[in-house]
Enzyme design. Structure first.
Site, PDB file in Angstrom:
ATOM      1  N   SER A 139       0.660  -1.428   0.344  1.00  0.00           N
ATOM      2  CA  SER A 139       0.008  -0.001  -0.034  1.00  0.00           C
ATOM      3  C   SER A 139       0.941   1.226   0.126  1.00  0.00           C
ATOM      4  O   SER A 139       1.943   1.135  -0.100  1.00  0.00           O
ATOM      5  CB  SER A 139      -1.123  -0.455   1.092  1.00  0.00           C
ATOM      6  N   LYS A 140       0.054   2.734   0.057  1.00  0.00           N
ATOM      7  CA  LYS A 140       0.927   3.668  -0.379  1.00  0.00           C
ATOM      8  C   LYS A 140       1.673   3.598   0.892  1.00  0.00           C
ATOM      9  O   LYS A 140       2.559   4.574   0.794  1.00  0.00           O
ATOM     10  CB  LYS A 140      -0.059   5.007  -0.071  1.00  0.00           C
ATOM     11  N   ARG A 141       1.325   3.131   1.698  1.00  0.00           N
ATOM     12  CA  ARG A 141       2.195   3.131   2.902  1.00  0.00           C
ATOM     13  C   ARG A 141       3.645   2.595   3.134  1.00  0.00           C
ATOM     14  O   ARG A 141       4.873   3.061   3.805  1.00  0.00           O
ATOM     15  CB  ARG A 141       1.813   2.785   4.616  1.00  0.00           C
ATOM     16  N   ASP A 142       3.677   1.936   2.408  1.00  0.00           N
ATOM     17  CA  ASP A 142       4.985   1.298   2.364  1.00  0.00           C
ATOM     18  C   ASP A 142       6.246   1.996   1.212  1.00  0.00           C
ATOM     19  O   ASP A 142       5.940   1.755   0.300  1.00  0.00           O
ATOM     20  CB  ASP A 142       4.474  -0.102   1.601  1.00  0.00           C
TER      21      ASP A 142
END
Ligand code: GLU
Length: 478
Positions: free
Chosen positions: A255-258
Site C-alpha cells: 500500500s501507499k504506506r510501503d
C-alpha cells in the site's frame, strides 16, 4: 492459446500516481504484445470523474515513456479505435445500453444505497450470499414509468441468468467457473447516468478486439459478470490472466504506506527504469538469469507456464540490488548526467566542477552505488572533511613516518598553492630516504579521502582547493 492476432491493453484509471501493481500490469501486457508480435493498446479509464486527479492521464503517459513501455494505439497516438479516453466514448456505451434495453437484458433499479446496504447487512446476518435481491425487477412497467416520471433516480442493472455457470480461461488459474447465482445483477450505469467501470471496460475490450486481458487479481470478481456480458453479445471472451497481488514484507497487500509502492517515489529516489522493469519482470517465477533488459524479457518471459502463486512478495532489498547491478552496467557519462541533479541539489561544491571532473567522481562511486539519490552520500568525503581514525592511520604506521611526512609537507606547500602535481616530489623524496612510496601514498590518501582506496591524489588535488588539501594533510604530522 488463441490464434487471433494478439491485442492487449493497459487500462489505467488516472486516479493519481502509478504504483508498482500498475507498472507490473503494463509491463506484462507490453511483453506479451511484443513477444507475440501483437498490438499494445493504452486506454484511459476515466469514467469516474470524482477520482480523476490527472484528467488527461499526463502523469501516467509520462511514466510509461520514462519506463520505455512504448505502445501502438492510445492517447497521443492515432489508432482505429479512437478516442482512447473512456470519458469521450459515452455515445458508444449508450448504444450498447440501448441495445440491452431493447433486448430486455437490463432493468431500472431505484433502490437507494442505504436500502441496499441494509438488505446486505440482513443477508450477511442470515449467512446468505450478499447479492441484490431484485426488488426492482419485480416492479411492473407502470410502476416503473411512474417513478421515472416522478424523477426518482435510478441505475440500470444487467440481469444475470441465475441458472447459468460461466467459465473462462486464466493463464494462472486455468479454466475457472462461476455460478452466476452468487452475483448481483450488474449495475451498468450510475445514478448520474454515467457508465460503470465494469460495463465500459467490457464494451471497450469487445470493441477494441482485445484478445487477452492481463490485470490485477483484485478484478477477478468482475470477470464472471463481464463474461456473462460477452455471452449476451455472442462474443468470445478474451483469455485472462489475473496477476497476483504484490504483498509487503508482512504479507499484507502493498500500500501507499510501503516505501517504493509509488513509481514517483522510486523515480525520485534514483531507481533506474531498467531496474524496475527487470525486477517486476522476474518476480513470481524462476529465471535462469536474473539480470535482463527489456529485449531479453520479451524473449524469455514464459507465458505458457504461469505458476499460481497467491501473492508475490515485494522485496525492496532485491530491487535495490538490481538497481545497483544496472548502475554498474550503465555508461558512466549517462550515469553522470543522471547523478548530476542529486549532487547539485546536495551541495554547491558540485556547481564548481566541470563535466569531466564530475564524470570522474561518478566513475569512482559507480561500482558501489545503489541508487542515484545516494550519490552525494557516497561522495560526502569531498564536501565534508573526513576525520580518519587514529587506528586506521596507525595501522598504516603513521608514527613511524611522521618526521618524514612533516618534512615532506614543507616541500609540498608551495606546489599545492600553484596546483603543481605533487606526486613526482613525493616519489623523489621517498627515494632519497629509501622509504617505500606506496606506504606514504596510502597515508596521504587516507588524510585526503578518509579511505585507503579510491580517488587518486592527483584527482583530489584537482578537485579540492589548496587550503582544503593542506588542512586535510595536517593529520599526518600534528
Ligand atoms: N481501470 C482498471 C484499473 O485501473 C483496469 C482494469 C482492467 O485492466 O481491466 O484497475
Amino acid at each position: 492459446m488463441s490464434h487471433k492476432t494478439v491485442r492487449v491493453r493497459f487500462a489505467p484509471s488516472p486516479s493519481g500516481f502509478m504504483h508498482l501493481g500498475n507498472v507490473r500490469s503494463a509491463l506484462i501486457n507490453f511483453l506479451f504484445a511484443r513477444q507475440k508480435e501483437g498490438t499494445f493498446v493504452i486506454r484511459i479509464e476515466d469514467t469516474d470523474q470524482e477520482r480523476n486527479i490527472d484528467p488527461d492521464a499526463g502523469f501516467i503517459l509520462k511514466d510509461l515513456a520514462w519506463l520505455g513501455l512504448d505502445y501502438d494505439e492510445g492517447p497521443l497516438k492515432s489508432g482505429p479505435h479512437e478516442p482512447y479516453y473512456q470519458s469521450r466514448r459515452t455515445a458508444l456505451y449508450e448504444k450498447y445500453r440501448a441495445e440491452c434495453q431493447e433486448r430486455n437484458l437490463i432493468y431500472r433499479c431505484f433502490c437507494t444505497s442505504e436500502e441496499l446496504e441494509n438488505r446486505r447487512q440482513r443477508q450477511l446476518a442470515l449467512h446468505q450470499p450478499p447479492r441484490y435481491d431484485r426488488t426492482c425487477l419485480a416492479l411492473t412497467e407502470d410502476a416503473c414509468a411512474a417513478r421515472v416520471a416522478a424523477g426518482s433516480p435510478f441505475i440500470w442493472r444487467f440481469k444475470l441468468d441465475y441458472e447459468k455457470t460461466v467459465s473462462f480461461y486464466d493463464l494462472g488459474h486455468k479454466t475457472m467457473q462461476f455460478d452466476l447465482k452468487h452475483f448481483s445483477d450488474v449495475p451498468i450505469t450510475r445514478q448520474d447516468g454515467s457508465f460503470t467501470f465494469l460495463f465500459a471496460n467490457f464494451v471497450d475490450d469487445k470493441e477494441m478486439e482485445i484478445t487477452h486481458v492481463f490485470r490485477g487479481e483484485d478484478h477477478l470478481s468482475n470477470t464472471a459478470p463481464q463474461v456473462a456480458l460477452y455471452e449476451a453479445f455472442a462474443t468470445e471472451a478474451p483469455v485472462f490472466w489475473h496477476l497476483p497481488i504484490l504483498g509487503n514484507a508482512q504479507g499484507k497487500k502493498l500500500s501507499k504506506r510501503d516505501f517504493g509502492f509509488s513509481l514517483t517515489d522510486l523515480r525520485a529516489n534514483g531507481y533506474l527504469p531498467e531496474a524496475i522493469l527487470n525486477y517486476l519482470g522476474i518476480i513470481g517465477h524462476s529465471v535462469e538469469e536474473e539480470i535482463m533488459d527489456k529485449e531479453k524479457l520479451i524473449e524469455t518471459f514464459n507465458f505458457e507456464h504461469i505458476s499460481t502463486t497467491g501473492q508475490i512478495r515485494y522485496d525492496l532489498e532485491k530491487l535495490r540490488w538490481m538497481n545497483h547491478q544496472w548502475i554498474r552496467r550503465s555508461n558512466t557519462l549517462e550515469l553522470t548526467l543522471l547523478c548530476q541533479p542529486y549532487l547539485k541539489a546536495a551541495h554547491v561544491f558540485y556547481e564548481t566542477l566541470n563535466s569531466e571532473e564530475l564524470e570522474k567522481l561518478v566513475a569512482y562511486i559507480q561500482p558501489e552505488l545503489i541508487t542515484l539519490e545516494e550519490s552525494p552520500q557516497a561522495l560526502d568525503f569531498l564536501v565534508n572533511r573526513p576525520a580518519p581514525s587514529k587506528e586506521l592511520l596507525e595501522s598504516h604506521h603513521l608514527s613511524e613516518y611522521k618526521p618524514f611526512l612533516k618534512n615532506l609537507y614543507s616541500h609540498l606547500e608551495q606546489l599545492l598553492e600553484t596546483k603543481t602535481d605533487i606526486l613526482p616530489v613525493i616519489q623523489k623524496m621517498c627515494k632519497e630516504e629509501s622509504l617505500p612510496s606506496k606506504n606514504i601514498f596510502v597515508l596521504i590518501r587516507i588524510a585526503l579521502t578518509g579511505k585507503t582506496q579510491g580517488l587518486s591524489i592527483k584527482d583530489m588535488q584537482r578537485i579540492l582547493d589548496a587550503s582544503e588539501i593542506k588542512e586535510r594533510l595536517t593529520v599526518l604530522f600534528s
